[in-house]
Design a protein around this motif. Structure first.
Motif, PDB file in Angstrom:
ATOM      1  N   ARG A  21       0.829  -1.200   0.000  1.00 55.87           N
ATOM      2  CA  ARG A  21       0.000   0.000   0.000  1.00 55.87           C
ATOM      3  C   ARG A  21       0.869   1.257   0.000  1.00 55.87           C
ATOM      4  O   ARG A  21       0.598   2.224  -0.731  1.00 55.87           O
ATOM      5  N   LEU A  22       1.937   1.250   0.806  1.00 54.53           N
ATOM      6  CA  LEU A  22       2.837   2.400   0.838  1.00 54.53           C
ATOM      7  C   LEU A  22       3.532   2.583  -0.512  1.00 54.53           C
ATOM      8  O   LEU A  22       3.681   3.710  -0.993  1.00 54.53           O
ATOM      9  N   LYS A  23       3.959   1.491  -1.122  1.00 60.68           N
ATOM     10  CA  LYS A  23       4.624   1.590  -2.424  1.00 60.68           C
ATOM     11  C   LYS A  23       3.684   2.151  -3.485  1.00 60.68           C
ATOM     12  O   LYS A  23       4.093   2.951  -4.330  1.00 60.68           O
ATOM     13  N   ALA A  24       2.421   1.728  -3.432  1.00 61.41           N
ATOM     14  CA  ALA A  24       1.460   2.218  -4.420  1.00 61.41           C
ATOM     15  C   ALA A  24       1.177   3.707  -4.230  1.00 61.41           C
ATOM     16  O   ALA A  24       0.970   4.438  -5.195  1.00 61.41           O
ATOM     17  N   LEU A  29       9.119   5.694  -2.605  1.00 54.11           N
ATOM     18  CA  LEU A  29       9.297   5.063  -1.298  1.00 54.11           C
ATOM     19  C   LEU A  29      10.666   4.400  -1.195  1.00 54.11           C
ATOM     20  O   LEU A  29      11.137   3.743  -2.128  1.00 54.11           O
ATOM     21  N   TRP A  30      11.309   4.581  -0.045  1.00 52.49           N
ATOM     22  CA  TRP A  30      12.591   3.921   0.241  1.00 52.49           C
ATOM     23  C   TRP A  30      12.314   2.433   0.439  1.00 52.49           C
ATOM     24  O   TRP A  30      11.670   2.031   1.390  1.00 52.49           O
ATOM     25  N   THR A  31      12.799   1.609  -0.480  1.00 53.01           N
ATOM     26  CA  THR A  31      12.461   0.184  -0.460  1.00 53.01           C
ATOM     27  C   THR A  31      13.655  -0.744  -0.247  1.00 53.01           C
ATOM     28  O   THR A  31      13.465  -1.916   0.043  1.00 53.01           O
ATOM     29  N   ASP A  32      14.889  -0.246  -0.382  1.00 57.25           N
ATOM     30  CA  ASP A  32      16.050  -1.140  -0.306  1.00 57.25           C
ATOM     31  C   ASP A  32      17.157  -0.505   0.529  1.00 57.25           C
ATOM     32  O   ASP A  32      17.944   0.299   0.023  1.00 57.25           O
ATOM     33  N   PRO A  33      17.274  -0.857   1.827  1.00 61.72           N
ATOM     34  CA  PRO A  33      18.294  -0.247   2.673  1.00 61.72           C
ATOM     35  C   PRO A  33      19.720  -0.681   2.324  1.00 61.72           C
ATOM     36  O   PRO A  33      20.683  -0.067   2.783  1.00 61.72           O
ATOM     37  N   GLN A  73      17.249   2.111  10.387  1.00 63.94           N
ATOM     38  CA  GLN A  73      16.656   3.381   9.991  1.00 63.94           C
ATOM     39  C   GLN A  73      15.501   3.146   9.016  1.00 63.94           C
ATOM     40  O   GLN A  73      14.460   3.801   9.100  1.00 63.94           O
ATOM     41  N   TRP A  74      15.666   2.201   8.120  1.00 62.05           N
ATOM     42  CA  TRP A  74      14.628   1.874   7.137  1.00 62.05           C
ATOM     43  C   TRP A  74      13.386   1.295   7.809  1.00 62.05           C
ATOM     44  O   TRP A  74      12.253   1.720   7.541  1.00 62.05           O
ATOM     45  N   LEU A  75      13.601   0.340   8.728  1.00 57.92           N
ATOM     46  CA  LEU A  75      12.467  -0.275   9.417  1.00 57.92           C
ATOM     47  C   LEU A  75      11.688   0.759  10.226  1.00 57.92           C
ATOM     48  O   LEU A  75      10.452   0.767  10.231  1.00 57.92           O
ATOM     49  N   MET A  76      12.434   1.650  10.898  1.00 60.43           N
ATOM     50  CA  MET A  76      11.757   2.667  11.697  1.00 60.43           C
ATOM     51  C   MET A  76      11.030   3.663  10.799  1.00 60.43           C
ATOM     52  O   MET A  76       9.930   4.113  11.115  1.00 60.43           O
ATOM     53  N   HIS A  77      11.635   4.003   9.664  1.00 60.15           N
ATOM     54  CA  HIS A  77      11.000   4.907   8.706  1.00 60.15           C
ATOM     55  C   HIS A  77       9.663   4.343   8.219  1.00 60.15           C
ATOM     56  O   HIS A  77       8.642   5.035   8.215  1.00 60.15           O
ATOM     57  N   LEU A  78       9.655   3.066   7.815  1.00 59.52           N
ATOM     58  CA  LEU A  78       8.419   2.449   7.330  1.00 59.52           C
ATOM     59  C   LEU A  78       7.386   2.321   8.441  1.00 59.52           C
ATOM     60  O   LEU A  78       6.183   2.503   8.215  1.00 59.52           O
ATOM     61  N   TRP A  79       7.854   2.006   9.636  1.00 60.27           N
ATOM     62  CA  TRP A  79       6.960   1.858  10.786  1.00 60.27           C
ATOM     63  C   TRP A  79       6.209   3.159  11.050  1.00 60.27           C
ATOM     64  O   TRP A  79       4.989   3.171  11.182  1.00 60.27           O
ATOM     65  N   PHE A  80       6.949   4.259  11.099  1.00 63.36           N
ATOM     66  CA  PHE A  80       6.321   5.558  11.325  1.00 63.36           C
ATOM     67  C   PHE A  80       5.468   5.981  10.122  1.00 63.36           C
ATOM     68  O   PHE A  80       4.375   6.533  10.280  1.00 63.36           O
ATOM     69  N   LEU A  81       5.978   5.733   8.927  1.00 66.21           N
ATOM     70  CA  LEU A  81       5.247   6.142   7.724  1.00 66.21           C
ATOM     71  C   LEU A  81       3.919   5.403   7.622  1.00 66.21           C
ATOM     72  O   LEU A  81       2.900   5.988   7.230  1.00 66.21           O
ATOM     73  N   ASN A  82       3.915   4.145   7.995  1.00 66.99           N
ATOM     74  CA  ASN A  82       2.676   3.371   7.962  1.00 66.99           C
ATOM     75  C   ASN A  82       1.647   3.934   8.932  1.00 66.99           C
ATOM     76  O   ASN A  82       0.436   3.816   8.711  1.00 66.99           O
TER      77      ASN A  82
END
Length: 283
Positions: A21-24, A29-33, A73-82
């Motif tokens: 959903r975030l990618k769409a 979107l940052w997808t590959d750390p 940093q990537w995991l936390m970014h996606l967590w907050f962004l979600n």
């Protein structure tokens, strides 16, 4: 060289559906750390410069080099962004609150620390100020992050975004499920800039506010708002019924102080001049 603080235990990888959903919704979107990083930019051996977290003040002498854990940093970014928290606020912490009355900050920190009780009691918060730039949105985002650290589901959104999601839910089954999961049933709903919606949508807004407030108050599910409206103006604009429901279990907190945005722009310029990179932080 210093290492980053560890990844919060509450931070978990997203479900595939949320990631898709975030990618769409976000083509960039940052997808590959392994390939890129929003913090260290994959330069200088994956390091970045920022202030020592143990320093008493943020001065040029307190700048140190950190080893970047790009995956964390990537995991936390996606967590907050979600949860709807934008990148700018992902990089800010309680130490960035400068002009707000310390008693107000303490009240919000206590709300988060006592999250189980606050949520069980359905304590709504309305952070209001007639003046711009006093820190309402920052405090809202920090409260959301603090609650997430304690394991609660949070949805942070601009008030207009909530209106759009509400109207989309009338037509589309998928959007209707999103509405229920991210607005209706989330542990804490955080709505920013209540009162800035287009005046032509007022009737729709009244229906939405009534539906949200009625359902969430009935379930003892807290809703936290920021607004430039006074309590009296909220009552005038949105009706006595919604206001009555809100005030059954709500704290109106005035966020006073001067507009901090000019100072924030100056600090951002200084950080750029020093070659600093703000990491994504949970505190």
């Amino acid at each position: 060289m210093k290492t980053q603080p560890p990844l919060p235990s509450a931070c978990q990888p997203l479900a595939n559906a949320d990631f898709e959903r975030l990618k769409a919704a976000r083509p960039r979107l940052w997808t590959d750390p392994k390939a890129t990083c929003l913090t260290c930019l994959k330069k200088d051996g994956s390091t970045y410069r920022w202030y020592d977290t143990d320093a008493l003040e943020r001065t040029p002498e307190a700048v140190v080099t950190y080893e970047c854990n790009c995956r964390d940093q990537w995991l936390m970014h996606l967590w907050f962004l979600n949860a709807g928290i934008p990148l700018n606020y992902q990089r800010l912490g309680w130490g960035d609150v400068k002009t707000v009355d310390p008693q107000v900050v303490e009240q919000l920190v206590t709300y988060a620390v006592q999250g189980a009780r606050s949520i069980a009691q359905g304590r709504n918060l309305i952070l209001w100020s007639k003046s711009p730039g006093t820190g309402k949105t920052l405090l809202l985002a920090l409260l959301c992050k603090a609650l997430m650290l304690n394991g609660y589901q949070v949805h942070f959104a601009q008030f207009n975004e909530i209106i759009d999601l509400f109207t989309d839910s009338w037509r589309d089954k998928t959007e209707r499920e999103q509405w229920k999961r991210r607005v209706r049933n989330v542990d804490v709903l955080a709505m920013d800039d209540w009162g800035k919606e287009h005046k032509g949508r007022l009737e729709m807004v009244e229906a939405m506010v009534d539906q949200i407030v009625r359902a969430r108050v009935g379930d003892s599910a807290p809703t936290v708002f920021t607004t430039n409206l006074t309590p009296d103006e909220i009552q005038q604009n949105y009706g006595l019924y919604a206001m009555s429901l809100l005030t059954e279990a709500a704290d109106f907190i005035e966020i006073g102080g001067a507009d901090y945005r000019p100072r924030r722009r100056e600090l951002t310029r200084q950080e750029a001049d020093l070659g600093l990179a703000r990491p994504i932080t949970a505190v």
